[in-house]
Design an enzyme around this catalytic site. Structure first.
Site, mmCIF file in Angstrom:
data_model
loop_
_atom_site.group_PDB
_atom_site.id
_atom_site.type_symbol
_atom_site.label_atom_id
_atom_site.label_comp_id
_atom_site.label_asym_id
_atom_site.label_seq_id
_atom_site.Cartn_x
_atom_site.Cartn_y
_atom_site.Cartn_z
ATOM 1 N N GLY A 1 10.590 -12.555 38.659
ATOM 2 C CA GLY A 1 11.424 -12.351 39.846
ATOM 3 C C GLY A 1 11.165 -11.008 40.503
ATOM 4 N N ILE B 1 16.014 -18.774 39.475
ATOM 5 C CA ILE B 1 16.929 -19.847 39.882
ATOM 6 C C ILE B 1 17.756 -19.405 41.087
ATOM 7 C CG2 ILE B 1 17.133 -20.884 37.580
ATOM 8 C CD1 ILE B 1 20.025 -19.566 37.535
ATOM 9 N N ASP B 2 17.818 -18.087 41.344
ATOM 10 C CA ASP B 2 18.720 -17.557 42.374
ATOM 11 C C ASP B 2 18.204 -17.762 43.803
ATOM 12 O OD1 ASP B 2 20.183 -16.575 40.210
ATOM 13 O OD2 ASP B 2 19.142 -14.647 40.248
ATOM 14 N N ARG C 1 23.352 -14.150 41.325
ATOM 15 C CA ARG C 1 23.325 -12.701 41.579
ATOM 16 C C ARG C 1 23.940 -12.366 42.935
ATOM 17 N NH1 ARG C 1 18.419 -8.984 40.408
ATOM 18 N NH2 ARG C 1 17.430 -10.296 41.955
ATOM 19 N N GLU D 1 28.863 -16.127 41.449
ATOM 20 C CA GLU D 1 29.231 -15.027 40.534
ATOM 21 C C GLU D 1 29.274 -13.671 41.238
ATOM 22 O OE1 GLU D 1 26.197 -14.857 37.477
ATOM 23 O OE2 GLU D 1 24.632 -14.305 38.914
ATOM 24 N N ILE E 1 23.758 -22.711 31.336
ATOM 25 C CA ILE E 1 23.417 -24.136 31.431
ATOM 26 C C ILE E 1 22.551 -24.381 32.668
ATOM 27 C CG2 ILE E 1 24.497 -26.352 32.053
ATOM 28 C CD1 ILE E 1 26.574 -25.785 29.955
ATOM 29 N N GLN E 2 22.809 -23.570 33.710
ATOM 30 C CA GLN E 2 22.057 -23.737 34.965
ATOM 31 C C GLN E 2 20.575 -23.407 34.822
ATOM 32 O OE1 GLN E 2 24.832 -21.954 38.306
ATOM 33 N NE2 GLN E 2 25.444 -21.268 36.288
ATOM 34 N N ARG E 3 20.225 -22.683 33.774
ATOM 35 C CA ARG E 3 18.837 -22.256 33.601
ATOM 36 C C ARG E 3 18.100 -23.065 32.553
ATOM 37 N NH1 ARG E 3 19.335 -15.842 33.153
ATOM 38 N NH2 ARG E 3 18.128 -16.169 31.267
HETATM 39 O O1 F6P Z 1 18.487 -14.090 37.810
HETATM 40 C C1 F6P Z 1 18.830 -15.200 37.080
HETATM 41 C C2 F6P Z 1 20.186 -15.061 36.469
HETATM 42 O O2 F6P Z 1 20.474 -16.245 35.759
HETATM 43 C C3 F6P Z 1 21.312 -14.718 37.438
HETATM 44 O O3 F6P Z 1 21.751 -15.829 38.178
HETATM 45 C C4 F6P Z 1 22.332 -14.139 36.507
HETATM 46 O O4 F6P Z 1 23.175 -13.240 37.192
HETATM 47 C C5 F6P Z 1 21.487 -13.415 35.493
HETATM 48 O O5 F6P Z 1 20.211 -13.992 35.538
HETATM 49 C C6 F6P Z 1 22.021 -13.490 34.095
HETATM 50 O O6 F6P Z 1 21.289 -12.642 33.291
HETATM 51 P P1 F6P Z 1 21.247 -12.738 31.690
HETATM 52 O O7 F6P Z 1 20.508 -13.999 31.333
HETATM 53 O O8 F6P Z 1 20.523 -11.524 31.275
HETATM 54 O O9 F6P Z 1 22.649 -12.786 31.228
#
Ligand code: F6P
Length: 364
Positions: A117, A141-142, A186, A237, A289-291
């Site tokens: 990213g 994903i953002d 983010r 978020e 879960i979104q990732r």
């Molecule tokens: O940048 C991807 C992301 O999943 C954001 O949407 C989220 O704020 C952040 O990473 C979460 O980070 P970590 O996995 O370090 O908790």
């Protein structure tokens, strides 16, 4: 044979494996390149002994379907600001970029492909300034990188969020409740906005439009006074009230400098309950879960196309540049431009109008 080093940095994202597989297939097809993976971003090549894996047709076959990354990733591997624990147990930041570059050269790597990213591509740009033949592939994903129309992983996250939203609609309707769903993203509201439109939310709160709680409560009351007396809210978020602040905290993981968002859904619940105690409010935080899990078909395709393009750039010597998906084409942008601007949702984006016209309130 020329040697390419591939790595994945920052948060994981569905589609990373598809990029790796595509680079390996193109490289093998050319017959002139071998591809190696550095385990856990640059950490692998900086470790002693190094953690590197030779990637080939066999060990990358079928991986495009899998979530995550077979070569691992980390948020704590910035070679320019590398976390090292001193004798007192305290963590310090050390510039290890010269050591990294020496390792890249000593191990005979001609080209580096960094899949990551905005943070990772800033590192790519700095390494290029120091003479490394590096190419960037955008991932998140953002969808918050402005140099590309889309990043792979985003559509998968939206699909997961939408399916979760659909589930929350039936339970909200059964109990006449206000159900809040907090999604990632983010400082950008892309996941929230897309999910709100796909799911048919009543309220969508995004970082780009700080919300007024009175406006949110007015919408909740209006719904409670109608036949469809339940409410589904999507909140990003990174959203916050007009006079409020972001919810979250600095990462507690040593060496991870990022502010981690989280908790605004609960803040919103308390705000609604205070203003309108008749409403029964619950919050669901979707989180990682979104990732996770398998990428949707679109993300597999986009990631594969980006991997092929990155290899072509390697062949042509397009260093200091990043792959970009623009106007339905695979393009090349300088890394410096790629990291210059954050991709917030513009207020004239067609989806803002689409949302408003279909009854979604942004709380403004
Ligand atoms: O940048 C991807 C992301 O999943 C954001 O949407 C989220 O704020 C952040 O990473 C979460 O980070 P970590 O996995 O370090 O908790």
């Amino acid at each position: 044979m020329k040697k390419i080093l591939v790595l994945t940095g920052g948060g994981d994202c569905p589609g990373l494996n598809a990029v790796i597989r595509a680079i390996v297939r193109s490289a093998e097809k050319s017959g002139e390149y071998e591809v190696w993976g550095s385990i856990e971003a640059f950490n692998g090549i900086m470790r002693d002994p190094p953690e590197l894996i030779k990637l080939n047709f066999e060990n990358t076959a079928g991986i495009h379907v899998k979530g995550g990354t077979i070569i691992k990733t980390t948020n704590r591997g910035n070679p320019f600001s590398y976390p090292v624990q001193n004798e007192n147990g305290k963590w310090e930041k050390v510039d290890r970029s010269d050591y990294l570059i020496k390792s890249i050269r000593e191990k005979g790597f001609d080209i580096v492909i960094n899949i990551g990213g905005d943070g990772s591509q800033k590192i790519s740009s700095m390494l290029h300034d120091k003479g490394v033949n590096i190419i960037g592939v955008p991932k998140t994903i953002d969808n918050d990188l402005s140099a590309t129309d889309l990043t792979f992983g985003f559509n998968t996250a939206v699909q997961i969020a939408t399916e979760s939203f659909d589930k929350l609609v039936t339970t909200a309707a059964s109990h006449n409740r206000v159900l809040i769903m907090e999604v990632m993203g983010r400082d950008a509201g892309w996941i929230a906005l897309h999910t709100a439109i796909a799911g048919g939310a009543e309220i969508c709160l995004i970082p780009e439009i700080p919300y007024r709680i009175t406006s949110v409560v007015d919408k909740v009351k209006a719904r409670y006074n109608s036949e469809r007396n339940f409410v589904n809210i999507v909140i990003a978020e990174g959203a916050k009230a007009k006079d409020g602040q972001n919810s979250g905290q600095l990462s507690k993981d040593a060496g991870d400098p990022h502010f981690k968002y989280g908790g605004i859904g609960s803040v919103l619940r308390a705000q609604i309950e205070q203003e309108y105690p008749e409403a029964q409010v619950r919050t669901t935080v979707l989180g990682h879960i979104q990732r996770g899990g398998t990428p949707v078909a679109f993300d597999r395709i986009l990631a594969t196309a980006m991997g092929v393009k990155a290899f072509k750039m390697a062949e042509h010597g397009d260093f200091g540049k990043m792959v970009s998906f623009k106007n339905n084409r695979m393009e090349i942008v300088p890394l410096k431009d790629a990291i210059a601007k954050y991709n917030h949702i513009a207020m004239d984006n067609y989806l803002i109008e689409t949302a408003r016209e279909t009854g979604i309130t942004f709380g403004d």
